[in-house]
Motif scaffolding. Structure first.
Motif, PDB file in Angstrom:
ATOM      1  N   ASP A 416       0.655  -1.344  -0.104  1.00 53.95           N
ATOM      2  CA  ASP A 416      -0.012  -0.010   0.064  1.00 53.95           C
ATOM      3  C   ASP A 416       0.998   1.303   0.066  1.00 53.95           C
ATOM      4  OD1 ASP A 416      -1.878   2.064   0.307  1.00 53.95           O
ATOM      5  OD2 ASP A 416      -2.331   1.549   2.264  1.00 53.95           O
ATOM      6  N   SER A 417       0.612   2.135  -0.924  1.00 53.00           N
ATOM      7  CA  SER A 417       1.405   3.451  -0.930  1.00 53.00           C
ATOM      8  C   SER A 417       0.797   4.477  -0.501  1.00 53.00           C
ATOM      9  CB  SER A 417       1.926   3.740  -2.378  1.00 53.00           C
ATOM     10  OG  SER A 417       0.479   4.056  -3.119  1.00 53.00           O
ATOM     11  N   ALA A 448       4.124   3.527  -7.594  1.00 56.08           N
ATOM     12  CA  ALA A 448       4.610   2.944  -6.424  1.00 56.08           C
ATOM     13  C   ALA A 448       5.399   1.490  -6.757  1.00 56.08           C
ATOM     14  CB  ALA A 448       3.589   2.964  -5.337  1.00 56.08           C
ATOM     15  N   SER A 449       6.386   1.469  -6.122  1.00 56.98           N
ATOM     16  CA  SER A 449       6.904   0.155  -6.172  1.00 56.98           C
ATOM     17  C   SER A 449       7.299  -0.358  -4.977  1.00 56.98           C
ATOM     18  CB  SER A 449       8.020  -0.009  -7.097  1.00 56.98           C
ATOM     19  OG  SER A 449       8.561  -1.325  -7.608  1.00 56.98           O
ATOM     20  N   ALA A 450       8.085  -1.676  -4.909  1.00 56.03           N
ATOM     21  CA  ALA A 450       8.547  -1.956  -3.374  1.00 56.03           C
ATOM     22  C   ALA A 450       9.612  -2.984  -3.566  1.00 56.03           C
ATOM     23  CB  ALA A 450       7.311  -2.788  -2.735  1.00 56.03           C
ATOM     24  N   TYR A 451      10.440  -2.786  -2.397  1.00 58.00           N
ATOM     25  CA  TYR A 451      11.478  -3.575  -2.262  1.00 58.00           C
ATOM     26  C   TYR A 451      11.592  -4.087  -0.997  1.00 58.00           C
ATOM     27  CZ  TYR A 451      14.288  -0.609   1.093  1.00 58.00           C
ATOM     28  OH  TYR A 451      14.309   0.251   2.308  1.00 58.00           O
ATOM     29  N   PHE A 456       7.899   2.289  -2.296  1.00 59.27           N
ATOM     30  CA  PHE A 456       8.639   3.524  -2.475  1.00 59.27           C
ATOM     31  C   PHE A 456       8.025   4.141  -3.940  1.00 59.27           C
ATOM     32  CE2 PHE A 456      11.039   0.335  -4.906  1.00 59.27           C
ATOM     33  CZ  PHE A 456      11.606   0.833  -5.988  1.00 59.27           C
ATOM     34  N   VAL A 457       8.373   5.448  -4.096  1.00 59.40           N
ATOM     35  CA  VAL A 457       8.422   6.057  -5.055  1.00 59.40           C
ATOM     36  C   VAL A 457       9.259   6.942  -5.617  1.00 59.40           C
ATOM     37  CG1 VAL A 457       6.931   7.996  -6.250  1.00 59.40           C
ATOM     38  CG2 VAL A 457       5.690   6.227  -4.847  1.00 59.40           C
ATOM     39  N   THR A 522       8.867   4.319   3.186  1.00 54.86           N
ATOM     40  CA  THR A 522       8.884   3.957   4.413  1.00 54.86           C
ATOM     41  C   THR A 522      10.008   3.798   5.049  1.00 54.86           C
ATOM     42  OG1 THR A 522       8.394   1.803   4.189  1.00 54.86           O
ATOM     43  CG2 THR A 522       6.266   3.446   4.504  1.00 54.86           C
ATOM     44  N   ARG A 523      11.032   3.268   4.263  1.00 56.48           N
ATOM     45  CA  ARG A 523      12.244   2.658   4.859  1.00 56.48           C
ATOM     46  C   ARG A 523      13.472   2.991   3.635  1.00 56.48           C
ATOM     47  NH1 ARG A 523      12.735  -2.328   8.688  1.00 56.48           N
ATOM     48  NH2 ARG A 523      11.368  -0.933   9.710  1.00 56.48           N
ATOM     49  N   VAL A 524      13.882   4.054   3.786  1.00 55.55           N
ATOM     50  CA  VAL A 524      14.957   4.460   2.660  1.00 55.55           C
ATOM     51  C   VAL A 524      16.167   3.441   2.964  1.00 55.55           C
ATOM     52  CG1 VAL A 524      16.334   6.288   1.432  1.00 55.55           C
ATOM     53  CG2 VAL A 524      14.183   6.892   2.066  1.00 55.55           C
TER      54      VAL A 524
END
Length: 613
Positions: A416-417, A448-451, A456-457, A522-524
């Motif tokens: 969820d972004s 929005a993508s995710a790792y 993250f965007v 949320t977590r760089v």
């Protein structure tokens, strides 16, 4: 002879006192810059969180202007934010790893560490107290003067007073050793770049030399505030699962005086002393309106057959659902007692559900984001768990199996972004227009993508020509609206930019080119606690490449059109130079008196004179 080793424990503040390099306080130059960053970012985060258009004022003054650097400076940062409640001020600024930024949402700060580390650094280099002024109601301001007890990780309040004020906000002032002669350029760049990435904020900086740098807001709209979300299944580990299972929903509450008062209040027995049977009758009538902890206490009472007085003299040792046994310690008799529980009892299910926890499908749908019943059933089949398996009964091996399955299952929806707050294409464009005034400007915001389960965007802008003063490519890096000024050589953004073949996009030599990259998450994945460079996670690198590719193609199109326009101007200049001569020659050759109307052959665009040697 054998020597005995001595063991001791140190506090978080003691650890960072010994290892302050980890947080960016390695020397007077870096420390002054890092302290500026931490306080300004705290102010911006506070204003963003309440939807306030930030007005941040920062000043750096030398204690003794005549002394050479490094020397003592007084750093003061004040804002127009919501302030901090008086009861939280000592802990917020006098305790390492105490803060409000540990929820899963985008924020500039991550560790609850930076501002307190700046205060700690100031204290160990100057032995001066921090002064914090806070007003939450715009009427009364609390002023604290305090030190940090490094060994105990606790604040030491030297003075606390209140006074009347006319607006809300927070002011923090520390004395620290710094080297502005070396750090000044970075600090000015930081203020400049922070204004670029927060065009809705006004930032003022008074430097030690008496110069004032003021960047006023250019827009009055802010990005939507991020929301705190539940974790994504791909972003958890065994320890996270354990903490979820130790949630109060799975715990037997302590039956102390506070809990008994709560039970009495919910049953309407605050001033009544009833025996056990009367209490249970009251419980049956009120059951649906009781909170979960009170229901658990009443379920225990049903098997213990005790009133409140006797119940307060016991503590539950074990609830063995498999053998239907309840074991408690009787303080009056100083012994452990086991009793049988009736599985047909109305109250048995309440205790069983509490001890065993939810089913695995219920656990997934309630505790994780974007997991529905159908997906939960698919996962249970994938991980080889029965859907009705209770998470509270899992062994250590099963917890590891559950965690591995959550990370390996590919059918979970993307994170969820809504926990992210990217700046937006229009604000980024306006910020770049103000600072660069380029001939060409384009921005893009990727989806929005995710790792590793963290959304993250990527936002990116590219500007060319105009009033861009620097010759050669300049890259501005931002993460969660924080300028990243140090350690750029090992940053993933520079890697992507340097790996690009710019000649394909008609960019050669040292062009007046600016690239602005913004990663919000949320977590760089910073490489260090100092938050200066971003690790090259494959997912982030891919999104950066796609953003840069999109912008580079548009720049290439612009360069092609500009090249065509330049060629047209050259042709026009050539025609303008020779056609009049040709017309004159042809007129004489034909024996005519009037020259032909050759001016129609020349466009009305202004003629650019070619330089001649």
């Amino acid at each position: 002879m054998s020597s005995k080793e001595s063991f001791s424990q140190i506090s978080p503040s003691e650890f960072f006192y010994r290892n302050r390099d980890l947080a960016g306080f390695s020397n007077p130059t870096r420390s002054l810059y890092t302290a500026v960053r931490e306080f300004v970012e705290n102010s911006l985060d506070a204003c963003d969180g309440k939807g306030i258009l930030a007005d941040v004022h920062m000043s750096i003054k030398a204690v003794d202007a005549e002394k050479p650097d490094p020397k003592q400076y007084i750093l003061t940062v004040r804002d127009n934010g919501p302030g901090i409640e008086s009861k939280h001020v000592p802990l917020a600024f006098g305790t390492v790893l105490y803060g409000s930024k540990f929820g899963l949402k985008q924020a500039r700060g991550m560790f609850g560490l930076g501002a307190t580390m700046a205060i700690l650094y100031g204290q160990i280099t100057t032995n001066k107290a921090v002064i914090v002024k806070s007003s939450t109601d715009g009427k009364t301001q609390d002023e604290y003067e305090m030190l940090l007890d490094i060994q105990k990780n606790k604040p030491v309040i030297l003075k606390h007073e209140t006074k009347e004020v006319s607006k809300t906000g927070l002011s923090v002032s520390i004395c620290l050793e710094g080297d502005y002669a070396k750090a000044g350029t970075k600090i000015r760049d930081y203020v400049y770049q922070t204004s670029l990435i927060t065009p809705y904020a006004t930032i003022t900086f008074d430097d030690p030399k008496g110069e004032k740098y003021r960047y006023t807001k250019v827009i009055r709209t802010m990005p939507p505030a991020p929301t705190i979300i539940r974790p994504h299944p791909h972003g958890i580990d065994v320890e996270t699962i354990r903490r979820m299972l130790s949630d109060t929903n799975y715990q037997i509450p302590a039956v102390d005086d506070n809990m008994i008062s709560k039970v009495r209040k919910e049953l309407g027995l605050a001033k009544k002393d009833l025996d056990y049977s009367e209490i249970m009758k009251k419980t049956e009538k009120k059951w649906k309106s009781l909170t979960r902890p009170v229901r658990i206490v009443m379920a225990l009472m049903s098997f213990l057959k005790m009133d409140f007085e006797k119940l307060s003299k016991t503590t539950i040792e074990e609830i063995d659902i498999a053998n239907k046994k309840l074991t408690y310690w009787d303080f009056g008799e100083s012994q452990s007692v086991s009793i049988d529980m009736d599985p047909e009892s109305f109250y048995y299910k309440q205790l069983a559900n509490t001890v065993q926890g939810e089913t695995i499908t219920s656990f997934l749908t309630k505790r994780f984001q974007r997991v529905g019943p159908t997906t939960a059933l698919k996962f249970a089949e994938f991980a080889k768990f029965k859907p009705e398996h209770r998470v509270g009964t899992m062994t250590n091996q099963e917890l590891v199996k559950l965690t591995d399955g959550l990370q390996a299952f590919d059918d979970f929806m993307a994170p969820d972004s809504s926990c992210l707050a990217p700046l937006g294409e229009s604000p980024l464009k306006k910020g770049m227009e103000r600072f660069f005034e380029p001939d060409f400007l384009e921005v893009v915001q990727r989806g929005a993508s995710a790792y590793s389960g963290f959304p993250f965007v990527i936002e990116m802008g590219i500007a060319y020509g105009g009033k861009i003063s620097s010759r050669g490519m300049k890259v501005y890096r931002f993460a969660n609206r924080i300028p990243l000024l140090y350690d750029e050589g090992s940053d993933v953004v520079l890697k992507v930019v340097n790996d690009t073949d710019w000649s394909r996009y008609k960019i050669k030599g040292d062009p007046p080119l600016v690239i602005v990259s913004h990663i919000c998450s949320t977590r760089v994945p910073y490489k260090t606690v100092g938050k200066e460079n971003v690790a090259d996670r494959p997912e982030i690198e891919r999104e950066l490449k796609l953003a840069l590719l999109s912008l580079s193609r548009k720049l290439s199109s612009f360069m092609s059109k500009r090249g065509q326009a330049d060629a047209a101007i050259k042709r026009k200049n050539l025609y303008s130079k020779y056609i009049p001569l040709i017309a004159q020659f042809c007129t004489e050759l034909a024996g005519k008196k009037n020259e032909p109307n050759y001016k129609q052959m020349i466009t009305e665009e202004p003629i650019v004179e070619e330089k001649t040697d």
